[in-house]
Scaffold this motif. Structure first.
Motif, short mmCIF file in Angstrom:
data_model
loop_
_atom_site.label_atom_id
_atom_site.label_comp_id
_atom_site.label_asym_id
_atom_site.label_seq_id
_atom_site.Cartn_x
_atom_site.Cartn_y
_atom_site.Cartn_z
N VAL A 138 24.91 34.77 1.95
CA VAL A 138 24.78 34.16 3.26
C VAL A 138 23.30 33.91 3.54
O VAL A 138 22.43 34.69 3.13
CB VAL A 138 25.38 35.08 4.34
CG1 VAL A 138 25.15 34.52 5.73
CG2 VAL A 138 26.86 35.28 4.10
N GLU A 139 23.01 32.82 4.25
CA GLU A 139 21.63 32.49 4.65
C GLU A 139 21.54 32.53 6.17
O GLU A 139 22.37 31.95 6.87
CB GLU A 139 21.24 31.10 4.14
CG GLU A 139 19.78 30.75 4.41
CD GLU A 139 19.40 29.41 3.79
OE1 GLU A 139 18.82 29.41 2.69
OE2 GLU A 139 19.70 28.37 4.42
N VAL A 140 20.51 33.23 6.68
CA VAL A 140 20.29 33.36 8.12
C VAL A 140 18.87 32.93 8.43
O VAL A 140 17.92 33.36 7.76
CB VAL A 140 20.52 34.82 8.59
CG1 VAL A 140 20.23 34.96 10.08
CG2 VAL A 140 21.96 35.25 8.31
N GLY A 141 18.72 32.08 9.44
CA GLY A 141 17.40 31.59 9.83
C GLY A 141 16.84 32.30 11.04
O GLY A 141 17.52 33.13 11.66
N PRO A 142 15.60 32.00 11.41
CA PRO A 142 14.97 32.66 12.57
C PRO A 142 15.78 32.45 13.84
O PRO A 142 16.24 31.34 14.12
CB PRO A 142 13.60 31.97 12.66
CG PRO A 142 13.38 31.36 11.33
CD PRO A 142 14.71 31.01 10.77
N GLY A 143 15.93 33.52 14.59
CA GLY A 143 16.66 33.45 15.86
C GLY A 143 18.16 33.56 15.74
O GLY A 143 18.85 33.60 16.75
N GLU A 144 18.69 33.62 14.52
CA GLU A 144 20.14 33.65 14.33
C GLU A 144 20.65 35.09 14.22
O GLU A 144 19.92 35.99 13.79
CB GLU A 144 20.53 32.87 13.08
CG GLU A 144 20.25 31.37 13.19
CD GLU A 144 20.63 30.61 11.94
OE1 GLU A 144 20.61 29.37 11.99
OE2 GLU A 144 20.95 31.26 10.91
N ALA A 145 21.91 35.28 14.60
CA ALA A 145 22.54 36.59 14.51
C ALA A 145 23.04 36.83 13.10
O ALA A 145 23.47 35.90 12.40
CB ALA A 145 23.71 36.68 15.49
#
Length: 825
Positions: free
Chosen positions: A135-142
């Protein structure tokens, strides 16, 4: 965080860039289930109604209202039916509260996730994730599930909703071939990525996540009836059984005495109306409503009315640190510039090392204190972002004459190593850093140097910097907290700060708040173990995870404490649920904490808790006085209504007399005992989880007073019969009982409010009017009294009714001045 890597479910995936195929994901979903961390199927209204109708108090009120309606007393029946509304509403709220709280918990979770499937990145609902997904998560994401960091630089995560720590937490990828993972390698569902872009390997989903465990702990608590509810239910049950038995016995005896069926039924029905204890649940409900209103005036919103009872008995407050005792934000508290710079120059240089789009709370705190850059102003030539390995961030800015200015920020030990400082000067700065770190502060160092024109591909400069100074940040203590802690201590209320922070940070905040007299005793739950003596001495519990907060509350309750828990985050939800009183912060608190809490502080002020406890304690005193009055008046009413007919004499009370007496008793019990807490004082608390509503001596005083009034009424009645006039006998008995009621009202309420004085005066005035006005006296089957007869009734009634004051004197809780509560208002 999780302790071990689930190597079996991640076999062949750790350390690779491979994702899952749709077929593999389907098999794993069948085995591990969906990633439904919060499951809250909405209950039907029928389910809610079925649960609500299990409350025996509701059936008692409904049945009693039906009886009064059958007897033709529609006013009484209407009052009882009206009392059903708030009771039904409270029960329905309790059963729906779990559903609402889980919906609030779900609002913190990611709705979608970017995942690698069949070799391509795609966006899916987060519920479709399975262990093994990349999974990839970016800045500000939960973060959508509990996962191990696979790749990413400069990763900082907001974990405050799980751990209670206000500062960002750095994360780094799991090293290749690792067999164990430290907390810095894990990212948990419900947290939020602040900086960097992270690729993660999902390890746990659904109920297996830490967030899922919190949900389970939060919703598994029961809604047990409070001690006062149980005591009232027992009292009502005993009185109801006794009243019905006496009614049946009285009817049978009157028949045997030859008085006829109509007389027997009239005797039984009159006694039933006098003896049925319907006032107790009505008064209880009314007092709870009054308490809710008065607490709201103190900025404490009561979400569960019966919490008004428990808050007055609170003996221990377990308070979250972040957002409750502190403001829950980073604030710049110290500027320590190096020689040759002033504080403003240091702050301006620090701003050059910050990025407005980084999402880093430190950057935001610094940039908020400097003037914003002019629109169109040039930005940095290049930025070397923060990484855990380098522990610094450097920005290159254009300078005069084509030169370049390098500004770096980071961990003090890292930045000091880049600077040209004499050893003794560097040691002095390190000592200053250590001092602030011991005080629980976060310290950032800054340095700069001038370079010639730099090649865009050149490496980050790593030497020759001039040290610029330190900026020191802290999560500041809320205004009024120190005074509130002192007030709790003076009132005999224990305060324990519970936090996920490091013990050193927790100790610094606790010392500032005045816990432990300024020398707080700090421990972790692991250090406390099962040592109950150590738990009794601790002021701060540090490094606490949600399950340990719940354990702490339960252990304190087992020790007999009435526990209030304050908090504002998801991490507080299980403890808020289990506590006797859950208190959430209305402004900064999460939706889930507000839904679970019994009380929400509208002003987020810890000091408001003290005022709420004072209100709760006074309400308990008021309720005791009201119930003592009801018992003191009802006992002679029931006994005389039964004993006179049992003796074969004419009926003492006719139905109209019972209606009159009930019209006096109801408003008196509801309105005369509504004293506010005296300014600067707090009523003493009833200690223990099973604290009795009345002690043995108070019961003895109530029974003694009731028997004394009973004897006075019977003697007055006999005096009238001796004169050969049954109407005079009835009038003397009624006058004696009403005056005893007025005396009990006066001594129990101390006539301290205009309402109490008005109610007592109205009772006395109704007696004079119904007795001395011939037309009215004839209507109620009485007759006017002469001065001597009034004197007899006054001496008998006022004298015996005044004995009610023994119920307060003998209870062990005399009305004396309590300890002052500084700041309680």
């Amino acid at each position: 965080m999780h302790a071990n890597i689930p190597s079996q479910r991640l076999q062949g995936l750790l350390g690779t860039d491979a994702g899952l195929s749709q077929a593999e994901a389907a098999l794993r979903r069948a085995h591990y289930g969906r990633n439904d961390i919060v499951e809250a199927p909405p209950p039907t209204w029928w389910m809610l109604a079925r649960e609500t109708l299990r409350d025996p108090m509701l059936w008692f009120l409904l049945g009693t209202a039906a009886l009064f309606a059958w007897l033709g007393d529609r006013v009484e029946a209407t009052i009882l039916l009206a009392a059903l509304i708030p009771l039904v509403g409270m029960d329905a709220y309790l059963h729906r509260r779990t559903q609402a709280s889980t919906q609030g918990l779900a609002s913190r979770l990611a709705g979608t996730a970017r995942v690698l499937r069949d070799g391509a990145w795609t966006t899916l609902p987060s519920g479709e994730l399975v262990p093994g997904d990349l999974v990839e998560v970016g800045p500000g994401e939960a973060v959508p599930a509990d996962a191990l960091v696979h790749a990413g630089e400069g990763l900082q995560v907001d974990e405050s909703m799980l751990s209670g720590e206000s500062l960002p937490v750095s994360k780094q990828p799991l090293p290749a071939g690792a067999t164990a993972a430290a907390p810095g390698h894990w990212m948990a569902a419900g947290t939020r990525l602040l900086t960097g872009t992270a690729r993660m390997r999902v390890a746990y989903t659904g109920a297996e996540t830490l967030y899922g465990d919190i949900v389970r702990l939060a919703v598994q608590g029961s809604h047990a009836r409070t001690p006062l509810q149980q005591a009232i239910a027992r009292l009502v049950g005993v009185l109801l059984v006794a009243a019905l038995a006496i009614c049946v016995l009285l009817a049978a005896i009157r028949l045997l005495q030859g008085h006829g069926l109509v007389d027997a039924l009239l005797s039984a029905v009159t006694l039933a109306v006098a003896a049925l204890p319907e006032e107790f649940p009505v008064v209880f409900t009314f007092f709870l409503g009054a308490g809710v209103y008065r607490l709201a005036r103190r900025q404490a919103l009561v979400r569960r009315a019966v919490a008004v009872e428990n808050i007055g008995r609170v003996s221990c407050i377990c308070s979250d640190k972040t957002g409750t005792m502190t403001e829950g934000r980073l604030a710049l508290v110290h500027r320590l510039p190096a020689a040759g710079l002033d504080a403003d120059a240091l702050l301006g240089l620090a701003a050059l090392a910050c990025r407005g789009d980084s999402g880093d709370p430190l950057d935001e705190a610094i940039l908020a204190l400097v003037a914003p850059a002019a629109e169109g102003a040039p930005g940095p030539l290049r930025v070397f972002p923060f990484t855990e390995a380098r522990r610094r961030e450097t920005a290159l800015w254009p300078a005069a004459g084509g030169a370049v200015r390098a500004v770096t920020k980071g961990a003090p030990e890292t930045v000091l190593a880049l600077c040209t400082l004499a050893p003794e000067e560097a040691d002095a700065w390190r000592d200053r850093v250590a001092g602030h770190a011991d005080a629980g502060h976060k310290v950032i160092a800054f340095a700069s140097r001038t370079l010639q024109a730099v090649d865009p591909d050149a490496a980050e400069p790593d030497a020759g910097f001039a040290f610029a100074g330190l900026l020191v940040f802290a999560d500041p203590l809320r205004a009024g907290v120190r005074e509130a802690v002192r007030a709790c201590d003076e009132a005999g209320i224990r305060v324990i700060m519970v936090t996920g922070d490091h013990p050193g940070t927790a100790r610094a905040i606790a010392r500032e708040a005045g816990l432990g007299g300024g020398e707080p005793r700090v421990a972790t739950m692991d250090e406390l173990g099962q040592d109950e003596a150590a738990l009794a001495e601790v002021d701060v519990v540090a490094r606490a995870v949600p399950a340990q907060k719940l354990e702490l509350v339960q252990r304190l309750q087992r020790q007999g404490e009435i526990v209030a828990v304050t908090g504002d985050g998801v991490n507080d939800a299980p403890a808020l649920q289990a506590a006797d009183i859950g208190i959430a912060m209305g402004g900064s608190g999460s939706q889930s904490s507000r839904e679970l809490a019994s009380i929400v502080l509208l002003d987020d002020n810890f000091r408001t808790i003290v005022g709420a406890i004072a209100e709760g304690r006074q309400l308990f005193r008021n309720l005791q006085s009201s119930f003592a009055y009801l018992l003191v008046v009802h006992l002679p009413l029931v006994l005389t209504a039964a004993l006179v007919p049992l003796a074969g004499q004419p009926l003492l009370y006719l139905p109209i007399h019972i209606v009159w007496l009930e019209l006096l008793i109801h408003p008196t019990a509801l309105l005369a005992f509504q004293d506010p807490p005296p300014p600067g004082r707090m009523a003493p608390a009833d200690r223990g989880r099973r604290a009795a509503f009345f002690g043995r001596r108070a019961w003895a005083a109530i029974v003694l007073t009731g028997l004394a009034v009973t004897a006075a009424v019977l003697l007055a009645y006999r005096a009238g019969l001796a004169a050969g006039d049954p109407t005079l006998a009835r009038t003397l008995a009624m006058a004696t009982l009403v005056l005893a009621s007025v005396a009990a009202t006066a001594v129990l309420s101390r006539l301290s409010s205009p309402t109490a004085r008005a109610v007592a005066l109205a009772s006395a005035a109704s007696l004079v009017l119904l007795v001395q006005v011939p037309a009215l006296a004839d209507w109620v089957h009485l007759r006017p009294l002469g001065p001597g007869e009034w004197a007899l009734a006054a001496v008998a009634g006022l004298g015996t009714g005044s004995l009610a004051q023994l119920s307060t004197r003998w209870s062990g809780r005399p009305r004396r001045r309590a300890r002052a509560l500084a700041g309680a208002g």
